[in-house]
Structure formats: structure tokens, C-alpha cells
Design an enzyme around this catalytic site. Structure first.
Site, PDB file in Angstrom:
ATOM      1  N   LYS A 187       0.859  -1.185   0.000  1.00  0.00           N
ATOM      2  CA  LYS A 187       0.000   0.000   0.000  1.00  0.00           C
ATOM      3  C   LYS A 187       0.892   1.230   0.000  1.00  0.00           C
ATOM      4  CE  LYS A 187      -1.846   2.782   3.024  1.00  0.00           C
ATOM      5  NZ  LYS A 187      -1.749   4.061   2.297  1.00  0.00           N
ATOM      6  N   GLU A 263       9.707   0.290  10.861  1.00  0.00           N
ATOM      7  CA  GLU A 263      10.745   1.325  10.718  1.00  0.00           C
ATOM      8  C   GLU A 263      10.052   2.643  11.026  1.00  0.00           C
ATOM      9  OE1 GLU A 263      13.820   0.841  10.172  1.00  0.00           O
ATOM     10  OE2 GLU A 263      14.026  -1.026   9.052  1.00  0.00           O
ATOM     11  N   CYS A 298      13.733   9.922   8.097  1.00  0.00           N
ATOM     12  CA  CYS A 298      13.580   9.358   9.446  1.00  0.00           C
ATOM     13  C   CYS A 298      14.875   9.433  10.235  1.00  0.00           C
ATOM     14  CB  CYS A 298      13.096   7.929   9.327  1.00  0.00           C
ATOM     15  SG  CYS A 298      14.050   7.019   8.132  1.00  0.00           S
ATOM     16  N   GLU A 395      10.196  14.614  16.853  1.00  0.00           N
ATOM     17  CA  GLU A 395      10.611  14.573  15.455  1.00  0.00           C
ATOM     18  C   GLU A 395       9.842  15.648  14.675  1.00  0.00           C
ATOM     19  OE1 GLU A 395       9.224  11.294  12.992  1.00  0.00           O
ATOM     20  OE2 GLU A 395      11.274  11.061  12.288  1.00  0.00           O
TER      21      GLU A 395
HETATM   22  P1  NAP Z   1       2.235   7.518   8.522  1.00  0.00           P
HETATM   23  O1  NAP Z   1       1.151   8.490   8.643  1.00  0.00           O
HETATM   24  O2  NAP Z   1       2.439   6.567   9.632  1.00  0.00           O
HETATM   25  O3  NAP Z   1       1.964   6.748   7.158  1.00  0.00           O
HETATM   26  C1  NAP Z   1       2.751   5.689   6.699  1.00  0.00           C
HETATM   27  C2  NAP Z   1       1.863   4.732   5.940  1.00  0.00           C
HETATM   28  O4  NAP Z   1       0.935   4.123   6.828  1.00  0.00           O
HETATM   29  C3  NAP Z   1       1.026   5.417   4.862  1.00  0.00           C
HETATM   30  O5  NAP Z   1       0.899   4.559   3.755  1.00  0.00           O
HETATM   31  C4  NAP Z   1      -0.298   5.575   5.580  1.00  0.00           C
HETATM   32  O6  NAP Z   1      -1.400   5.744   4.721  1.00  0.00           O
HETATM   33  C5  NAP Z   1      -0.380   4.285   6.341  1.00  0.00           C
HETATM   34  N1  NAP Z   1      -1.333   4.299   7.448  1.00  0.00           N
HETATM   35  C6  NAP Z   1      -1.860   5.370   8.106  1.00  0.00           C
HETATM   36  N2  NAP Z   1      -2.719   4.942   9.062  1.00  0.00           N
HETATM   37  C7  NAP Z   1      -2.737   3.588   9.013  1.00  0.00           C
HETATM   38  C8  NAP Z   1      -3.410   2.559   9.769  1.00  0.00           C
HETATM   39  N3  NAP Z   1      -4.247   2.855  10.765  1.00  0.00           N
HETATM   40  N4  NAP Z   1      -3.165   1.271   9.446  1.00  0.00           N
HETATM   41  C9  NAP Z   1      -2.308   0.945   8.475  1.00  0.00           C
HETATM   42  N5  NAP Z   1      -1.664   1.868   7.715  1.00  0.00           N
HETATM   43  C10 NAP Z   1      -1.864   3.183   7.988  1.00  0.00           C
HETATM   44  O7  NAP Z   1       3.630   8.196   8.278  1.00  0.00           O
HETATM   45  P2  NAP Z   1       3.981   9.251   7.132  1.00  0.00           P
HETATM   46  O8  NAP Z   1       3.393  10.541   7.548  1.00  0.00           O
HETATM   47  O9  NAP Z   1       3.593   8.732   5.803  1.00  0.00           O
HETATM   48  O10 NAP Z   1       5.579   9.268   7.173  1.00  0.00           O
HETATM   49  C11 NAP Z   1       6.272  10.062   8.069  1.00  0.00           C
HETATM   50  C12 NAP Z   1       6.760   9.246   9.250  1.00  0.00           C
HETATM   51  O11 NAP Z   1       7.410   8.060   8.814  1.00  0.00           O
HETATM   52  C13 NAP Z   1       7.785   9.959  10.069  1.00  0.00           C
HETATM   53  O12 NAP Z   1       7.498   9.808  11.431  1.00  0.00           O
HETATM   54  C14 NAP Z   1       9.103   9.273   9.739  1.00  0.00           C
HETATM   55  O13 NAP Z   1      10.071   9.310  10.721  1.00  0.00           O
HETATM   56  C15 NAP Z   1       8.668   7.903   9.437  1.00  0.00           C
HETATM   57  N6  NAP Z   1       9.598   7.265   8.482  1.00  0.00           N
HETATM   58  C16 NAP Z   1      10.438   6.299   8.941  1.00  0.00           C
HETATM   59  C17 NAP Z   1      11.350   5.698   8.092  1.00  0.00           C
HETATM   60  C18 NAP Z   1      12.264   4.620   8.567  1.00  0.00           C
HETATM   61  O14 NAP Z   1      12.883   3.967   7.757  1.00  0.00           O
HETATM   62  N7  NAP Z   1      12.402   4.374   9.836  1.00  0.00           N
HETATM   63  C19 NAP Z   1      11.392   6.078   6.754  1.00  0.00           C
HETATM   64  C20 NAP Z   1      10.521   7.049   6.314  1.00  0.00           C
HETATM   65  C21 NAP Z   1       9.616   7.626   7.199  1.00  0.00           C
HETATM   66  P3  NAP Z   1      -1.824   7.259   4.302  1.00  0.00           P
HETATM   67  O15 NAP Z   1      -0.835   7.692   3.318  1.00  0.00           O
HETATM   68  O16 NAP Z   1      -3.179   7.158   3.761  1.00  0.00           O
HETATM   69  O17 NAP Z   1      -1.792   8.061   5.578  1.00  0.00           O
END
Ligand code: NAP
Ligand code: MG
Length: 495
Positions: A187, A263, A298, A395
Site C-alpha cells: 500500500k 521502521e 527518518c 521529530e
Molecule cells: P504515517 O502516517 O504513519 O503513514 C505511513 C503509511 O501508513 C502510509 O501509507 C499511511 O497511509 C499508512 N497508514 C496510516 N494509518 C494507518 C493505519 N491505521 N493502518 C495501516 N496503515 C496506515 O507516516 P507518514 O506521515 O507517511 O511518514 C512520516 C513518518 O514516517 C515519520 O514519522 C518518519 O520518521 C517515518 N519514516 C520512517 C522511516 C524509517 O525507515 N524508519 C522512513 C521514512 C519515514 P496514508 O498515506 O493514507 O496516511
């Protein structure tokens, strides 16, 4: 069948066709609704894509389930490797289309996307293609039994990915999963579906059997939730926020106990000792460490700790380098920093800047919006920060850095580890003993010494503490995608 083929024009005149349907069983199909995807440099809609909900998630998981038991699980490993390599040829061929979509959809400067995205995708696929026929178990000597282990795939694996590196995240999730014989349902983020959809076409062209790789676009609350609760999804590999990571673990616990790797975020420290030989190099890496990808990384080095003796000199050089980098339209030449991904993220970052000022930090540089359209923010430096301040703890995921002074090794180790997170860390010193001592003491999944940010497919990546569970990349990732079976043969003992 409805056609979802859409032509998209980039600002530089490059045209790309994209199939905006859900990629299930090697077909592009209708979703439950649609999602508009926005160009963050303008705030305008690029196109709309199909959005999956539970019904389409069921279709995708069924297709993956059928493909797993229908043959992928036992496909000759060399055939799996051949298909993976074929896909890399096609990504190379269509690299210009892909980088244009990536820049348009997520705002990454075109020159940066050209330099990093297709080559990273290719590197990850080629690295894991090499593992297809190298998944060995062990032979274990026991009393009267021949015992050996085999590493078997898990089944249907779901990858849920964020918006800050759509193409790269796709490769990180798909390549280790399929090389080990699993099938996948990905997804994408609702904010950045386009490059993954283009790659879906290439997956079909490469000749992967239907159902082996399915890519669906959709909302986290609908498609993501349905995947994390699905009884036939055996594993989820998630990259994103802490809150969503918790929700996925909870959903897994309440359903089929699917295996979960996470992650998550970070607040990575970057430590600079006063014995460094070349301060310009240190400034280069530290600047890249926070401002690459407009700070949307991240493992961004968001807390820079500089030893007292060189603090003023570092700050001056860091400011000068920051001011020399251009912020603006991702399709213009020599742009270092594009927009933030969305209005929501823009507002979130501006709010952190306001909190930083309110709590008494000095906004030494930046802090304002750039331009009057899109979601651009000036690269921002805070000084006079204390460990208790919100901008030192949370963050921000934007172009905002806090620069603090430290006295000695013990002081800085305590400060660096004073966080709930533990994803990355930087150490700059010309003293090898100190480098090793500090690296050993840091609670982080990756420590970069005398540089920042390098990552190859061969090295593990993941978090200590609340930055995640499990490791992606390298040989370490393979254990997340396989389960070990012990087979014990009686070699002649009657009882
Ligand atoms: P996010 O809101 O957690 O979204 C990540 C993914 O999860 C998106 O595809 C999102 O869909 C989906 N999602 C949201 N709610 C969900 C649920 N209840 N059940 C299952 N999936 C769900 O994070 P983001 O805003 O896209 O990314 C930013 C964050 O990611 C930051 O905190 C960053 O640190 C972290 N990050 C970590 C890494 C790493 O390697 N550790 C790498 C990149 C980013 P939608 O798009 O529809 O919301
Ligand atoms: Mg977009």
C-alpha cells in the site's frame, strides 16, 4: 474494462502516461473511491488515482495468496532472480519517466531524484536477486538423527510505505520479500502513489506471474487498516510514524498475530568533536544530514552537538553553506531543497518553529515560508537550545535543526542518548579511540563516523528503542521474510 491510463505533463514538458488503477493480479482495476494526488510545489491536483478499501484489499490478498500457493513459493530461485533483474532493466529504461513522477508527486528536486531514486531501486533489487539461490539452512548433529533446517517463505507479505521516499521504500519492501519466495501486497502513501503505479506497469512487462506483486493505492485508515487486520496476511513490513506503527501492532495482535517489522521515526544526534581535521567536510555532511529531502528523513541528524572550542566557527560555516543552497521549484536547475510534502506537514513544521521560539530557543536562521504557493519552508537553525525543549525531543520531519554545545565525551553521550528514539547517529572526530568509544555507547541502529547518511543494500537499517522493530536491508532482512523449519531424520535408531 475501464482504462485508467492518464497522461501527465511535468513542468519541463516531459510527458508520462500512468495507469492509475489498483494493480491487482497483473491488472489495473477500480477502487472504492478516488484520491487526488497533489503537486506540493503548487498545491494543485496532478491527477486522481483509485483508492482501495476492504473489498479491494481482499481481492489483492486473495491474488497474492493464490500466487504464493500456486507456484511462487516453489519457483526455481534462478527464475525469481531473472525476473527481478529484468525489472531493473525496465526501471533503467524508464528512469526519466519515474524521476519526473517522483519530483512532481513528492517535490524532490529533479536532479536529486535522477541521482538517487532509479539507481537505489536497481541496487536493492540486484542485491536481493543475488540472494534468491543463497538461502541456506544448517545441518545439526544430533543423537541418531540427521537434523537440518530450511528457510521457508512466510506467505503473503504486506508492505505499507510512507511518502518521503516512495520508489526507494518500494524496493526495500518488495525485493527481500519476493527473493525469499513470498508474494506481496504494497500500500503506497495516499500522498505519493504515482511512481509505484508506473513501476506496476513494469512489473507486468517484466513477466512476473499474476498476483506475485500487487500494488494498491488507498488511505491508511481504510486500505492500511484492512491489510493489518487481514487473516491471510502473514507479515507486515511498515515504514512510517510511531502512532501508525502502534496501530498496526495492535491490529496484528487482535487478529492472526502476523509478524510485524517497523521502521519508525527518529531524532538522531550528530556529534562533532573539536579535533576534526577538516571542518568544511564536517559542515558538508552535517548540512546534508539534516536538510536532504527537505528534512523529511527518518534518520535526519536533527540534533547537532558541537564541542565548545569549535562551536562558533562551526555555526558560521554551517550558516554560510545553508544560505548558499537554493530552495525552490523542484524542476528548476540547481535546487537543493523542494517543498514539504503537504499543507498538513507544512503547518506541523511551522508550528514546531513557533514552539521553539516560544520555549526560548533562538531562531538563528530561517523560520519563514518561502514563496506564496506550495509548501516551501526556509532551512531553519535553532541555537540556545536545552534538552527539555520540545524541538529537542520531538521529530519535526522538516528542514529544522537544533545546534547545541557540549563539553566532553560523557556529557555528549548522555545528551545524545536522551531520547525515546534510536535510529541514526553521526560522530565526527579524528581520534579513532574516541570514535569507537562513542559509537559503542550510542543507542542507535546506525552510527555514521566522519560522514552522514550513506546506505547500501548490504547494511542493516533499523531502530533501537521506539524507532522500530527488526532490521531492513542486508542479509539481516532475510530473517524477517523467512521461517525456519527443523527436519529430523532418524538415521537408524530403532527407538
Ligand atoms: P504515517 O502516517 O504513519 O503513514 C505511513 C503509511 O501508513 C502510509 O501509507 C499511511 O497511509 C499508512 N497508514 C496510516 N494509518 C494507518 C493505519 N491505521 N493502518 C495501516 N496503515 C496506515 O507516516 P507518514 O506521515 O507517511 O511518514 C512520516 C513518518 O514516517 C515519520 O514519522 C518518519 O520518521 C517515518 N519514516 C520512517 C522511516 C524509517 O525507515 N524508519 C522512513 C521514512 C519515514 P496514508 O498515506 O493514507 O496516511
Ligand atoms: Mg503528491
Amino acid at each position: 474494462m475501464t482504462s485508467f491510463i492518464t497522461e501527465i505533463s511535468a513542468p519541463d514538458g516531459h510527458k508520462v502516461t500512468v495507469n492509475t488503477g489498483l494493480f491487482i493480479n497483473n491488472e489495473f482495476v477500480t477502487g472504492a473511491s478516488t484520491i487526488d494526488t497533489i503537486n506540493p510545489a503548487t498545491g494543485k491536483v496532478i491527477t486522481s488515482v483509485q483508492a482501495a478499501e476492504k473489498e479491494q484489499v481482499d481481492l489483492a490478498v486473495e491474488a497474492a495468496h493464490k500466487a504464493f500457493y500456486g507456484g511462487w513459493k516453489t519457483t526455481n530461485p534462478r527464475e525469481r532472480a531473472r525476473l527481478m533483474r529484468k525489472l531493473t532493466d525496465l526501471v533503467k529504461r524508464d528512469a526519466e519517466d519515474l524521476v519526473h513522477l517522483e519530483s512532481l508527486d513528492m517535490g524532490k528536486p529533479l536532479e536529486t531524484s535522477r541521482a538517487v531514486d532509479p539507481s537505489a531501486f536497481i541496487d536493492w533489487f540486484q542485491y536481493y536477486a543475488g540472494f534468491c539461490d543463497k538461502l541456506h539452512g544448517k545441518v545439526i548433529e544430533t543423537e541418531g538423527k540427521l537434523s537440518y533446517t530450511v528457510h521457508e517463505p512466510i506467505g503473503v507479505v504486506s508492505g505499507i510505505i510512507p511518502w518521503n521516499g516512495p520508489m526507494i521504500m518500494l524496493a526495500w519492501k518488495i525485493a527481500p520479500a519476493i527473493c525469499t519466495g513470498n508474494t506481496v501486497v504494497i500500500k503506497t502513501s495516499e500522498l505519493t502513489p504515482l511512481s509505484a503505479l508506473k513501476i506496476s506497469e513494469l512489473i507486468k512487462e517484466a513477466g512476473f506471474p499474476p498476483g506475485v506483486i500487487n500494488i494498491i493505492t488507498g488511505y491508511g485508515s481504510k486500505a492500511g487498516e484492512a491489510l493489518s487486520r487481514h487473516m491471510k496476511v502473514s507479515k507486515i513490513a511498515f515504514t512510517g510514524s510511531l502512532a501508525t506503527g502502534r496501530a498496526i501492532m495492535k491490529a496484528a495482535a487482535e487478529t492472526n498475530l502476523k509478524k510485524v517489522t517497523l521502521e519508525l521515526g527518529g531524532k538522531s544526534p550528530n556529534i562533532i568533536f573539536d579535533d576534526v581535521e577538516n571542518l568544511d567536510e564536517v559542515v558538508f555532511w552535517s548540512h546534508l544530514g539534516i536538510y536532504f529531502n527537505a528534512g523529511q528523513a527518518c534518520c535526519a541528524g536533527a540534533r547537532i552537538y558541537v564541542q565548545e572550542g569549535i562551536y562558533d566557527q562551526f555555526l558560521e560555516k554551517f550558516k554560510a553553506l545553508t544560505l548558499s543552497k537554493k530552495v525552490g521549484d523542484p524542476f528548476s536547475a540547481e535546487i537543493f531543497q523542494g517543498p514539504q510534502i503537504s499543507e498538513t506537514q507544512f503547518n506541523r513544521i511551522m508550528n514546531y518553529i513557533a514552539i521553539g521560539k516560544k520555549e526560548g530557543a533562538t531562531c538563528y536562521l530561517g523560520g519563514e515560508r518561502v514563496g506564496d504557493q506550495g509548501y516551501f519552508i526556509e532551512p531553519t537553525i535553532f541555537t540556545d537550545v536545552t534538552e527539555e525543549m520540545t524541538i529537542m525531543k520531538e521529530e519535526i520531519f522538516g528542514p529544522v535543526v537544533a545546534i547545541a554545545k557540549f563539553k566532553d565525551v560523557d556529557d555528549v553521550i548522555a545528551k545524545a542518548n536522551n531520547t525515546e528514539y534510536g535510529l541514526g547517529a553521526g560522530v565526527f572526530t579524528s581520534n579513532i579511540t574516541r570514535a569507537v568509544k562513542v559509537s559503542n555507547a550510542l543507542e542507535a541502529g546506525t552510527v555514521w563516523v566522519n560522514h552522514y547518511y550513506s546506505q547500501t543494500p548490504a547494511e542493516p537499517f533499523g531502530g533501537y528503542k521506539q524507532s522500530g522493530i527488526g532490521r531492513e536491508c542486508g542479509e539481516y532482512a532475510l530473517s524477517n521474510y523467512t521461517q525456519v523449519k527443523a527436519i529430523k531424520i532418524n538415521t537408524g535408531n530403532p527407538f
